[in-house]
Design a protein around this motif. Structure first.
Motif, PDB file in Angstrom:
ATOM      1  N   PRO A 118      20.448 -16.854   3.335  1.00 54.71           N
ATOM      2  CA  PRO A 118      19.726 -15.815   2.597  1.00 54.71           C
ATOM      3  C   PRO A 118      19.640 -16.065   1.083  1.00 54.71           C
ATOM      4  O   PRO A 118      20.588 -16.556   0.475  1.00 54.71           O
ATOM      5  CB  PRO A 118      20.554 -14.550   2.883  1.00 54.71           C
ATOM      6  N   CYS A 119      18.505 -15.702   0.526  1.00 49.69           N
ATOM      7  CA  CYS A 119      18.318 -15.599  -0.932  1.00 49.69           C
ATOM      8  C   CYS A 119      18.680 -16.860  -1.705  1.00 49.69           C
ATOM      9  O   CYS A 119      19.283 -16.774  -2.781  1.00 49.69           O
ATOM     10  CB  CYS A 119      19.140 -14.437  -1.485  1.00 49.69           C
ATOM     11  N   ASP A 126      12.879 -20.337  -0.582  1.00 53.11           N
ATOM     12  CA  ASP A 126      11.764 -19.542  -0.055  1.00 53.11           C
ATOM     13  C   ASP A 126      11.961 -19.171   1.419  1.00 53.11           C
ATOM     14  O   ASP A 126      11.022 -18.749   2.088  1.00 53.11           O
ATOM     15  CB  ASP A 126      10.436 -20.297  -0.237  1.00 53.11           C
ATOM     16  N   SER A 147      14.912 -17.255   4.241  1.00 51.79           N
ATOM     17  CA  SER A 147      15.358 -15.887   4.505  1.00 51.79           C
ATOM     18  C   SER A 147      15.565 -15.084   3.211  1.00 51.79           C
ATOM     19  O   SER A 147      16.175 -15.571   2.252  1.00 51.79           O
ATOM     20  CB  SER A 147      16.668 -15.925   5.290  1.00 51.79           C
ATOM     21  N   ALA A 148      15.061 -13.843   3.238  1.00 48.51           N
ATOM     22  CA  ALA A 148      15.125 -13.015   2.028  1.00 48.51           C
ATOM     23  C   ALA A 148      16.314 -12.069   2.019  1.00 48.51           C
ATOM     24  O   ALA A 148      16.548 -11.382   1.025  1.00 48.51           O
ATOM     25  CB  ALA A 148      13.829 -12.226   1.901  1.00 48.51           C
ATOM     26  N   SER A 149      17.078 -12.003   3.112  1.00 51.20           N
ATOM     27  CA  SER A 149      18.223 -11.077   3.154  1.00 51.20           C
ATOM     28  C   SER A 149      19.189 -11.502   4.249  1.00 51.20           C
ATOM     29  O   SER A 149      18.822 -12.256   5.164  1.00 51.20           O
ATOM     30  CB  SER A 149      17.732  -9.657   3.455  1.00 51.20           C
ATOM     31  N   LYS A 205      25.582 -22.057  -5.365  1.00 54.67           N
ATOM     32  CA  LYS A 205      24.677 -21.034  -4.800  1.00 54.67           C
ATOM     33  C   LYS A 205      24.718 -21.044  -3.283  1.00 54.67           C
ATOM     34  O   LYS A 205      24.715 -20.004  -2.637  1.00 54.67           O
ATOM     35  CB  LYS A 205      23.226 -21.304  -5.252  1.00 54.67           C
ATOM     36  N   SER A 232      25.778 -17.967  -0.785  1.00 57.38           N
ATOM     37  CA  SER A 232      24.841 -17.496   0.236  1.00 57.38           C
ATOM     38  C   SER A 232      25.473 -17.560   1.630  1.00 57.38           C
ATOM     39  O   SER A 232      25.386 -16.615   2.417  1.00 57.38           O
ATOM     40  CB  SER A 232      23.572 -18.359   0.166  1.00 57.38           C
ATOM     41  N   ASN A 290      11.550 -17.497   8.009  1.00 59.07           N
ATOM     42  CA  ASN A 290      11.594 -16.032   8.064  1.00 59.07           C
ATOM     43  C   ASN A 290      11.344 -15.570   9.498  1.00 59.07           C
ATOM     44  O   ASN A 290      11.301 -16.383  10.418  1.00 59.07           O
ATOM     45  CB  ASN A 290      10.547 -15.435   7.094  1.00 59.07           C
TER      46      ASN A 290
END
Ligand SMILES: [Fe+2]
Length: 236
Positions: A14-15, A18, A20-22, A60, A64, A200
Motif C-alpha cells: 500500500p501507498c 501507483d 494499491s492505495a490503502s 518506505k 508499507s 488495484n
C-alpha cells in the motif's frame, strides 16, 4: 492436487507507488490472489533511480509492508508476501553497488523494468554486466510489453543468449490477440516466470489464475511445473 505458481510481479504494497492505495485494497488484492490458488506473491514496487535512493526506497517499503502485515494479521489464509522491487534500468546500473539491496527476497535475482524499445547493443551488454560485474541475475519484467506493441520480435532471441530470466504478465496469456505468441514463447522456454502486475482492484486486478487456466488447458500441467521449478530456484 494441481501445482500453483508464485505471482512474481505485483504492486500489492500500500501507498508506495501507483499500486494499491490503502491497506484495505492490498488485503482485498491478496484475498483475490489466494482465491485463484496463489500462495506466494512477490511485492515489487517501482524503484526509479531518478526519484529515489535505494536506502530511502527500502525504508518506505519496510514501512508499507509493516502497515500491511499489521492490517492482515488476523486475516488468514492469505498468500505469503516476499519483498522485492521493480527496478528501472539506467545507464550504469551494472556499476551501482546499491542495487544489491533491491533484490527479490534477499537473493541474487533482481526484477528489471526496461525502457521502451528499441534496445541498443549497449543496453543488452549492460544487462549482461549486471551479472558479470555484480553477480546479480536480472529478471526482465513484463517482456510482453516490449514485443508485440513495437513489433520487436527479435527481443526473446536476444535475451535467450544472456544470463537473465524473463517474466511475462498474465494478460499476455489472457488477451486473445497475444495468446498464441505467449504460449509459443512459454513452450520454447523463452518465458520463465509469471506475474499479474496487479495495481488495484479496479483496472489492473490480480489475474494470474486466469492465465494459469489458459496455460493448463493448452500446454498441460507440465508447463506449470516448469515455471514452478524456476521459482523454486529463485525463492527457495
Ligand atoms: Fe509493474
Amino acid at each position: 492436487m494441481s501445482i500453483t505458481v508464485t505471482d512474481f510481479h505485483s504492486h500489492i504494497l500500500p501507498c508506495i507507488d501507483d499500486g494499491s492505495a490503502s491497506v484495505e485494497e492490498s488485503a482485498e488484492m491478496l484475498r483475490r490472489e489466494y482465491s485463484q490458488g496463489i500462495k506466494r506473491v512477490v511485492a515489487t514496487p517501482h524503484f526509479y533511480p531518478q526519484y529515489n535512493t535505494p536506502s530511502a526506497f527500502l525504508q518506505k517499503r519496510a514501512l508499507s509492508a509493516e502497515l500491511l502485515e499489521k492490517h492482515i494479521s488476523g486475516d488468514r489464509p492469505l498468500p505469503e508476501i516476499i519483498l522485492g522491487a521493480e527496478v528501472y534500468f539506467f545507464r550504469g546500473i551494472s556499476e551501482s553497488e546499491e542495487i544489491k539491496g533491491l533484490t527479490i527476497g534477499e537473493k541474487k535475482y533482481i526484477l528489471i523494468e526496461m525502457p521502451l524499445p528499441p534496445w541498443s547493443d549497449s543496453m543488452y551488454k549492460e544487462l549482461e554486466a549486471i551479472y558479470t560485474k555484480q553477480g546479480l541475475f536480472p529478471v526482465i519484467a513484463h517482456v510482453d510489453r516490449y514485443i508485440a506493441p513495437f513489433r520487436t520480435f527479435g527481443i526473446p532471441e536476444k535475451l535467450e543468449d544472456l544470463p537473465v530470466y524473463v517474466q511475462a504478465n498474465a494478460s499476455f496469456f489472457i488477451r486473445k490477440t497475444t495468446q498464441r505468441m505467449a504460449l509459443r514463447m512459454l513452450k520454447q522456454d523463452k518465458i520463465h516466470l509469471l506475474g499479474s502486475d496487479c495495481h488495484n482492484m479496479e483496472t489492473r486486478l490480480p489475474n494470474l489464475g486466469e492465465a494459469l487456466e489458459v496455460i493448463r488447458n493448452r500446454l498441460g500441467e507440465e508447463a506449470i511445473s516448469r515455471i514452478n521449478s524456476y521459482e523454486r530456484e529463485i525463492l527457495d
